[in-house]
Design a protein around this motif. Structure first.
Motif, PDB file in Angstrom:
ATOM      1  N   LYS A 231       0.839  -1.204   0.000  1.00  0.00           N
ATOM      2  CA  LYS A 231       0.000   0.000   0.000  1.00  0.00           C
ATOM      3  C   LYS A 231       0.867   1.245   0.000  1.00  0.00           C
ATOM      4  O   LYS A 231       1.864   1.325   0.712  1.00  0.00           O
ATOM      5  CB  LYS A 231      -0.920   0.014   1.221  1.00  0.00           C
ATOM      6  CG  LYS A 231      -2.025  -1.025   1.181  1.00  0.00           C
ATOM      7  CD  LYS A 231      -2.935  -0.886   2.394  1.00  0.00           C
ATOM      8  CE  LYS A 231      -4.060  -1.911   2.352  1.00  0.00           C
ATOM      9  NZ  LYS A 231      -4.952  -1.793   3.551  1.00  0.00           N
ATOM     10  N   ASN A 232       0.488   2.191  -0.814  1.00  0.00           N
ATOM     11  CA  ASN A 232       1.153   3.493  -0.830  1.00  0.00           C
ATOM     12  C   ASN A 232       0.046   4.541  -0.821  1.00  0.00           C
ATOM     13  O   ASN A 232      -0.615   4.772  -1.826  1.00  0.00           O
ATOM     14  CB  ASN A 232       2.036   3.652  -2.070  1.00  0.00           C
ATOM     15  CG  ASN A 232       2.826   4.940  -2.036  1.00  0.00           C
ATOM     16  OD1 ASN A 232       3.598   5.189  -1.120  1.00  0.00           O
ATOM     17  ND2 ASN A 232       2.607   5.794  -3.030  1.00  0.00           N
ATOM     18  N   ASP A 233      -0.141   5.159   0.351  1.00  0.00           N
ATOM     19  CA  ASP A 233      -1.300   6.038   0.554  1.00  0.00           C
ATOM     20  C   ASP A 233      -2.564   5.229   0.314  1.00  0.00           C
ATOM     21  O   ASP A 233      -2.817   4.262   0.983  1.00  0.00           O
ATOM     22  CB  ASP A 233      -1.215   7.273  -0.351  1.00  0.00           C
ATOM     23  CG  ASP A 233      -0.009   8.137  -0.031  1.00  0.00           C
ATOM     24  OD1 ASP A 233       0.389   8.172   1.162  1.00  0.00           O
ATOM     25  OD2 ASP A 233       0.559   8.743  -0.944  1.00  0.00           O
ATOM     26  N   SER A 234      -3.334   5.586  -0.671  1.00  0.00           N
ATOM     27  CA  SER A 234      -4.585   4.867  -0.911  1.00  0.00           C
ATOM     28  C   SER A 234      -4.482   3.929  -2.101  1.00  0.00           C
ATOM     29  O   SER A 234      -5.469   3.340  -2.519  1.00  0.00           O
ATOM     30  CB  SER A 234      -5.727   5.876  -1.155  1.00  0.00           C
ATOM     31  OG  SER A 234      -5.429   6.691  -2.283  1.00  0.00           O
ATOM     32  N   GLN A 235      -3.280   3.796  -2.649  1.00  0.00           N
ATOM     33  CA  GLN A 235      -3.101   2.982  -3.842  1.00  0.00           C
ATOM     34  C   GLN A 235      -2.411   1.660  -3.523  1.00  0.00           C
ATOM     35  O   GLN A 235      -1.594   1.571  -2.606  1.00  0.00           O
ATOM     36  CB  GLN A 235      -2.259   3.739  -4.885  1.00  0.00           C
ATOM     37  CG  GLN A 235      -2.973   4.938  -5.503  1.00  0.00           C
ATOM     38  CD  GLN A 235      -2.103   5.582  -6.573  1.00  0.00           C
ATOM     39  OE1 GLN A 235      -1.186   6.333  -6.273  1.00  0.00           O
ATOM     40  NE2 GLN A 235      -2.398   5.280  -7.822  1.00  0.00           N
ATOM     41  N   ALA A 236      -2.764   0.641  -4.318  1.00  0.00           N
ATOM     42  CA  ALA A 236      -2.085  -0.647  -4.229  1.00  0.00           C
ATOM     43  C   ALA A 236      -0.919  -0.644  -5.210  1.00  0.00           C
ATOM     44  O   ALA A 236      -1.059  -0.205  -6.355  1.00  0.00           O
ATOM     45  CB  ALA A 236      -3.047  -1.783  -4.551  1.00  0.00           C
ATOM     46  N   VAL A 237       0.227  -1.112  -4.740  1.00  0.00           N
ATOM     47  CA  VAL A 237       1.439  -1.080  -5.544  1.00  0.00           C
ATOM     48  C   VAL A 237       2.023  -2.485  -5.640  1.00  0.00           C
ATOM     49  O   VAL A 237       2.110  -3.198  -4.639  1.00  0.00           O
ATOM     50  CB  VAL A 237       2.490  -0.131  -4.919  1.00  0.00           C
ATOM     51  CG1 VAL A 237       3.772  -0.143  -5.740  1.00  0.00           C
ATOM     52  CG2 VAL A 237       1.935   1.271  -4.796  1.00  0.00           C
ATOM     53  N   LEU A 238       2.415  -2.884  -6.843  1.00  0.00           N
ATOM     54  CA  LEU A 238       3.141  -4.131  -7.026  1.00  0.00           C
ATOM     55  C   LEU A 238       4.620  -3.755  -7.100  1.00  0.00           C
ATOM     56  O   LEU A 238       5.083  -3.225  -8.107  1.00  0.00           O
ATOM     57  CB  LEU A 238       2.704  -4.840  -8.309  1.00  0.00           C
ATOM     58  CG  LEU A 238       3.172  -6.278  -8.496  1.00  0.00           C
ATOM     59  CD1 LEU A 238       2.640  -7.167  -7.384  1.00  0.00           C
ATOM     60  CD2 LEU A 238       2.745  -6.818  -9.850  1.00  0.00           C
ATOM     61  N   PRO A 239       5.389  -4.001  -6.042  1.00  0.00           N
ATOM     62  CA  PRO A 239       6.709  -3.398  -5.913  1.00  0.00           C
ATOM     63  C   PRO A 239       7.802  -4.016  -6.773  1.00  0.00           C
ATOM     64  O   PRO A 239       8.824  -3.382  -7.004  1.00  0.00           O
ATOM     65  CB  PRO A 239       7.024  -3.588  -4.430  1.00  0.00           C
ATOM     66  CG  PRO A 239       6.257  -4.797  -4.041  1.00  0.00           C
ATOM     67  CD  PRO A 239       5.002  -4.770  -4.852  1.00  0.00           C
ATOM     68  N   GLY A 240       7.666  -5.243  -7.211  1.00  0.00           N
ATOM     69  CA  GLY A 240       8.723  -5.869  -7.992  1.00  0.00           C
ATOM     70  C   GLY A 240       9.668  -6.682  -7.121  1.00  0.00           C
ATOM     71  O   GLY A 240       9.442  -6.893  -5.929  1.00  0.00           O
ATOM     72  N   ILE A 241      10.759  -7.127  -7.732  1.00  0.00           N
ATOM     73  CA  ILE A 241      11.699  -8.000  -7.024  1.00  0.00           C
ATOM     74  C   ILE A 241      12.583  -7.190  -6.076  1.00  0.00           C
ATOM     75  O   ILE A 241      12.675  -5.975  -6.167  1.00  0.00           O
ATOM     76  CB  ILE A 241      12.569  -8.810  -8.010  1.00  0.00           C
ATOM     77  CG1 ILE A 241      13.412  -7.875  -8.877  1.00  0.00           C
ATOM     78  CG2 ILE A 241      11.691  -9.691  -8.886  1.00  0.00           C
ATOM     79  CD1 ILE A 241      14.360  -8.614  -9.824  1.00  0.00           C
ATOM     80  N   ARG A 242      13.239  -7.888  -5.171  1.00  0.00           N
ATOM     81  CA  ARG A 242      14.119  -7.292  -4.164  1.00  0.00           C
ATOM     82  C   ARG A 242      13.436  -6.173  -3.389  1.00  0.00           C
ATOM     83  O   ARG A 242      13.982  -5.091  -3.204  1.00  0.00           O
ATOM     84  CB  ARG A 242      15.421  -6.801  -4.803  1.00  0.00           C
ATOM     85  CG  ARG A 242      16.265  -7.955  -5.341  1.00  0.00           C
ATOM     86  CD  ARG A 242      17.662  -7.535  -5.701  1.00  0.00           C
ATOM     87  NE  ARG A 242      18.363  -8.670  -6.313  1.00  0.00           N
ATOM     88  CZ  ARG A 242      19.576  -8.595  -6.865  1.00  0.00           C
ATOM     89  NH1 ARG A 242      20.213  -7.440  -6.872  1.00  0.00           N
ATOM     90  NH2 ARG A 242      20.143  -9.656  -7.390  1.00  0.00           N
ATOM     91  N   ASN A 243      12.231  -6.479  -2.940  1.00  0.00           N
ATOM     92  CA  ASN A 243      11.491  -5.537  -2.099  1.00  0.00           C
ATOM     93  C   ASN A 243      11.877  -5.792  -0.640  1.00  0.00           C
ATOM     94  O   ASN A 243      11.635  -6.876  -0.106  1.00  0.00           O
ATOM     95  CB  ASN A 243       9.986  -5.751  -2.295  1.00  0.00           C
ATOM     96  CG  ASN A 243       9.166  -4.907  -1.341  1.00  0.00           C
ATOM     97  OD1 ASN A 243       9.617  -3.864  -0.878  1.00  0.00           O
ATOM     98  ND2 ASN A 243       7.959  -5.366  -1.049  1.00  0.00           N
ATOM     99  N   PRO A 244      12.488  -4.809   0.049  1.00  0.00           N
ATOM    100  CA  PRO A 244      12.966  -5.032   1.416  1.00  0.00           C
ATOM    101  C   PRO A 244      11.907  -4.845   2.493  1.00  0.00           C
ATOM    102  O   PRO A 244      12.207  -4.989   3.680  1.00  0.00           O
ATOM    103  CB  PRO A 244      14.071  -3.974   1.562  1.00  0.00           C
ATOM    104  CG  PRO A 244      13.613  -2.851   0.691  1.00  0.00           C
ATOM    105  CD  PRO A 244      12.899  -3.494  -0.471  1.00  0.00           C
ATOM    106  N   ASN A 245      10.678  -4.531   2.101  1.00  0.00           N
ATOM    107  CA  ASN A 245       9.651  -4.312   3.108  1.00  0.00           C
ATOM    108  C   ASN A 245       9.399  -5.594   3.906  1.00  0.00           C
ATOM    109  O   ASN A 245       9.205  -6.673   3.356  1.00  0.00           O
ATOM    110  CB  ASN A 245       8.351  -3.859   2.449  1.00  0.00           C
ATOM    111  CG  ASN A 245       7.392  -3.236   3.446  1.00  0.00           C
ATOM    112  OD1 ASN A 245       7.820  -2.637   4.433  1.00  0.00           O
ATOM    113  ND2 ASN A 245       6.101  -3.349   3.188  1.00  0.00           N
ATOM    114  N   GLY A 246       9.405  -5.484   5.220  1.00  0.00           N
ATOM    115  CA  GLY A 246       9.186  -6.639   6.085  1.00  0.00           C
ATOM    116  C   GLY A 246      10.433  -7.464   6.363  1.00  0.00           C
ATOM    117  O   GLY A 246      10.373  -8.445   7.111  1.00  0.00           O
ATOM    118  N   LEU A 247      11.549  -7.058   5.780  1.00  0.00           N
ATOM    119  CA  LEU A 247      12.776  -7.842   5.937  1.00  0.00           C
ATOM    120  C   LEU A 247      13.279  -7.855   7.380  1.00  0.00           C
ATOM    121  O   LEU A 247      13.742  -8.894   7.874  1.00  0.00           O
ATOM    122  CB  LEU A 247      13.862  -7.277   5.017  1.00  0.00           C
ATOM    123  CG  LEU A 247      15.226  -7.969   5.046  1.00  0.00           C
ATOM    124  CD1 LEU A 247      15.093  -9.446   4.684  1.00  0.00           C
ATOM    125  CD2 LEU A 247      16.185  -7.272   4.080  1.00  0.00           C
TER     126      LEU A 247
END
Length: 305
Positions: A231-247
């Motif tokens: 989620k980015n503000d009110s939008q859904a985002v497909l972040p792609g590979i090597r996404n560090p969120n939650g790491l």
């Protein structure tokens, strides 16, 4: 982060926290030499104890892979390896805490039977090979090398007949029969834990099994891909590979599993090394682990069009 499925570069502000986590895991990997020396200097250094060393190598290799992926910011890759790390950890703990018969010999006997079954597939005169070889040759569109099972598995059969092994082999056959003819897990012999979950319960690690093993199953098998949306503000985002969120949360699990594994090995094999291990942990791991556990090291922001 740039909205690109194949972007492999992390923003400069993320490199420092990613390296902090990665280097902490590097320190855990490096301590593997000390653990190996402890094992080799203990009574668990016979030929039959080989599975302890191969499993520990697998554990270290997995941990090293996690360190590499952490520096690259690949949460997805770390999740896959974290599940493998947990399984290697509880296998290792069972190998060192049980008698040789229930642990390392059971492991080798189960391995021998699996190898024999695999080699039967390449014997055209065997019931399994009669069906498998033509299918494999058709799939590869070429002839495959074959060999009679009595020759290819000669040393495996001999191993199962050894005086120090044959009683465990009889137990394997008994367990297999009770398992409706299916090859049993090595740790289930002698009425041991039948599954990975049972192993976790055996070591009072059922909660770890739930959150590290079961919860990551959907990620590993690709059945939970909808969770990849961010989620980015009110939008859904497909972040792609090597996404560090939650790491960061995953690395807390990694460090806990690694340090607990080392501690259990020392407690079972060489309790006199507990003090030196504690000193190493306090000096080398705890300062960075406190940062990783008690503070948010970074925040991932996504760009949208």
């Amino acid at each position: 982060m740039i909205q690109s499925l194949t972007n492999r570069k992390q923003p400069n502000e993320l490199k420092k926290p990613l390296n902090l986590m990665g280097r902490t895991i590097d320190d855990l990997v490096n301590y593997g030499d000390t653990i190996m020396n402890i094992l080799e200097s203990s009574s668990r250094n016979t030929e039959l104890d080989t599975p302890i060393y191969t499993t520990f190598l697998h554990f270290l290799d997995t941990l090293d892979g996690i360190a590499t992926l952490t520096k690259k910011g690949s949460t997805s890759g770390v999740k896959s390896l974290l599940r493998a790390l947990f399984e290697a950890s509880i296998n290792m703990q069972y190998l060192i805490s049980e008698t040789r018969e229930k642990g390392v010999v059971a492991y080798q006997v189960a391995h021998a039977h699996k190898e024999i079954k695999n080699r039967r597939l390449l014997d055209p005169s065997d019931d399994l090979g009669k069906e498998f070889v033509p299918k494999l040759e058709s799939f590869l569109n070429t002839k495959v090398p074959t060999q009679k099972i009595d020759k290819s598995a000669k040393y495996l059969y001999a191993f199962l007949e050894r005086e120090d092994v044959k009683d465990v082999n009889r137990e394997y056959q008994r367990t297999k029969k009770n398992n409706r003819g299916n090859h049993p897990n090595w740790h289930s012999l002698f009425n041991g834990p039948r599954s990975i979950r049972d192993l976790a319960v055996h070591f009072d690690m059922e909660l770890v099994h739930k959150f590290v093993y079961s919860e990551l199953s959907s990620h590993l098998h690709g059945s939970g891909t909808m969770k990849l949306f961010e989620k980015n503000d009110s939008q859904a985002v497909l972040p792609g590979i090597r996404n560090p969120n939650g790491l960061q949360a995953q690395i807390v699990w990694v460090i806990n599993i690694a340090t607990d594994t080392y501690m259990q090995i020392i407690n079972n094999v060489s309790p006199n090394k507990q003090q030196s291990y504690a000193e190493w942990y306090v000096n080398k791991i705890r300062p960075n682990f406190a940062k990783i556990t008690n503070s948010q090291l970074f925040e991932v922001k996504y760009e949208t069009e």
